[in-house]
Write an enzyme that holds these catalytic residues in place. Structure first.
Site, PDB file in Angstrom:
ATOM      1  N   TYR A   1      15.886  29.536   8.827  1.00 29.51           N
ATOM      2  CA  TYR A   1      14.685  30.270   9.254  1.00 29.51           C
ATOM      3  C   TYR A   1      14.601  30.354  10.773  1.00 29.51           C
ATOM      4  CZ  TYR A   1      12.691  30.153   4.560  1.00 29.51           C
ATOM      5  OH  TYR A   1      12.460  30.328   3.236  1.00 29.51           O
TER       6      TYR A   1
ATOM      7  N   LYS B   1       0.846  -1.208   0.000  1.00 24.79           N
ATOM      8  CA  LYS B   1       0.000   0.000   0.000  1.00 24.79           C
ATOM      9  C   LYS B   1       0.877   1.252   0.000  1.00 24.79           C
ATOM     10  CE  LYS B   1      -0.381  -0.348   5.015  1.00 24.79           C
ATOM     11  NZ  LYS B   1      -1.109  -1.078   6.086  1.00 24.79           N
TER      12      LYS B   1
HETATM   13  C1  LIG Z   1      -0.280  -2.074   6.699  1.00 24.92           C
HETATM   14  C2  LIG Z   1      -0.802  -3.378   7.157  1.00 24.92           C
HETATM   15  C3  LIG Z   1       0.065  -4.464   7.384  1.00 24.92           C
HETATM   16  C4  LIG Z   1       1.586  -4.338   7.354  1.00 24.92           C
HETATM   17  O1  LIG Z   1       2.013  -3.761   8.552  1.00 24.92           O
HETATM   18  P1  LIG Z   1       3.591  -3.570   8.908  1.00 24.92           P
HETATM   19  O2  LIG Z   1       3.573  -3.151  10.329  1.00 24.92           O
HETATM   20  O3  LIG Z   1       4.094  -2.485   8.011  1.00 24.92           O
HETATM   21  O4  LIG Z   1       4.233  -4.874   8.677  1.00 24.92           O
HETATM   22  C5  LIG Z   1      -0.505  -5.682   7.691  1.00 24.92           C
HETATM   23  N1  LIG Z   1      -1.855  -5.831   7.796  1.00 24.92           N
HETATM   24  C6  LIG Z   1      -2.701  -4.802   7.601  1.00 24.92           C
HETATM   25  C7  LIG Z   1      -4.161  -5.019   7.733  1.00 24.92           C
HETATM   26  C8  LIG Z   1      -2.206  -3.545   7.290  1.00 24.92           C
HETATM   27  O5  LIG Z   1      -3.058  -2.522   7.117  1.00 24.92           O
END
Ligand SMILES: *Cc1c(COP(=O)(O)O)cnc(C)c1O
Length: 351
Positions: A247, A33
């Site tokens: 800044y 994702k």
């Molecule tokens: C993002 C996500 C993962 C992966 O999580 P990590 O901590 O990055 O390994 C697994 N399961 C679900 C449902 C997620 O949304």
């Protein structure tokens, strides 16, 4: 003279093989994702080719990913309308069902679907309650158009392996499910810390990108950082005692100091909240950040080295400077830094 992120293919392979070693019997859903946690979908072929399935958040991500692979895609947010449902089925997505309105949507459709039932075992984000789950299970089981491919849940505190919520969630999950259906519970932290949570499918995210979910990271087996974020030095100058940098003039030289201006800023995804002292790697030397991060630039103290204009600094992603460290100096987590690298940065495939 701009920021470049190198995406290491061998590191992707290494991290994926570590998942396989830790959960040898489980199938792998590579979580890609948010454009593969900011690593770019078109640069992470080892994760796509080496996994059994791929996990994305929404349909737009699924559609983009579908151009690259025929593997099934797990749609973590699920669908909300008939149109979205048709689109998800057309894209060969496995659809996560986490709320009662989605149960109805699936049960009323005339199309065959693969679904993952998501249980809320204590995180209280997405997921069906025990009652909702027990009500829909017989309904779906007798619907010939619906294939329950898996029952899943998600840990709230897996990055703290000794947190009591982990056991409570696992107990709840085990009490509600049995091995008549495939099951999935483990994100990266659970894969690394909880062998009882691997079940039939694991869902690694952050560890695939070579980053530890734990803090401190030293309990983690050897992961290889995938993204090396670099930027060139644009200018080097020496400022006198008492001169301020950047800044707001928040950093003031307590002695004559040589500073380098580096071509990366918060518009590239370098964290605005990085504190003075955040390490930046130049050659083999860690140099401290000075003053506020600007939109396009940062300043670092290079008094002890003599870097040339045009030479490259590494912001994170090497043995000597992990993204976890920069996250800590910025009061954030590595997930936000990686997924926040902006499209202004050039992405380059590396060995
Ligand atoms: C993002 C996500 C993962 C992966 O999580 P990590 O901590 O990055 O390994 C697994 N399961 C679900 C449902 C997620 O949304």
């Amino acid at each position: 003279m701009h920021a470049v992120a190198f995406i290491s293919q061998s590191a992707l392979n290494h991290n994926l093989s570590l998942v396989k070693a830790l959960a040898p019997k489980a199938k792998i859903v590579s979580i890609v994702k948010a454009n593969a946690y900011g690593h770019q979908l078109d640069l992470i072929a080892p994760l796509i080719e080496g996994a059994d399935m791929l996990g994305v958040s929404g349909l737009a991500e699924a559609a983009q990913l579908r151009k690259q692979t025929n593997a099934p895609i797990l749609l973590l947010s699920g669908v909300y309308t008939d149109e979205e449902l048709s689109c998800a089925i057309k894209l060969n997505c496995h659809i996560v069902i986490h709320s009662p309105s989605q149960i109805e949507l699936i049960n009323n459709t005339k199309q065959a679907s693969n679904i993952w039932l998501k249980l809320d075992t204590g995180m209280h984000r997405l997921g069906l309650s025990k009652q909702e789950y027990q009500k829909c299970l017989p309904m779906f089981s007798t619907n010939p158009l619906v294939n329950i491919a898996c029952v899943m849940s998600h840990f709230a505190c897996a990055d703290e392996p000794n947190h009591p919520t982990n056991k409570a969630q696992l107990d709840t999950f085990n009490a509600l499910t049995d091995n008549s259906l495939a099951r999935s519970m483990a994100n990266s932290a659970a894969i690394l810390s909880n062998t009882k949570a691997t079940f039939e499918f694991v869902r690694p995210g952050i560890m695939l990108y070579g980053v530890s979910p734990f803090s401190p990271a030293n309990t983690t087996p050897k992961l290889s950082p995938v993204m090396q974020l670099t930027a060139p030095i644009l200018s080097v100058k020496t400022i006198p005692f008492g001169a301020s940098v950047g800044y707001g003039g928040s950093w003031v030289a307590d002695k004559k100091t040589t500073i380098a201006i580096i071509a990366i800023g918060y518009a590239d995804g370098y964290p605005y909240h990085a504190k003075s002292g955040t390490p930046v790697l130049i050659g083999n030397t860690l140099c401290p950040l000075l003053g506020q991060v600007s939109m396009d630039f940062i300043c670092v103290d290079v008094s002890h080295i003599n870097p040339k204009i045009g030479s490259q600094a590494t912001l994170w992603g090497t043995e000597k400077l992990a993204v976890e460290t920069v996250a800590k100096y910025s009061d954030t987590i590595p997930w936000t830094l990686l997924s926040g690298v902006s499209s202004r940065v050039e992405f380059v495939q590396a060995i």
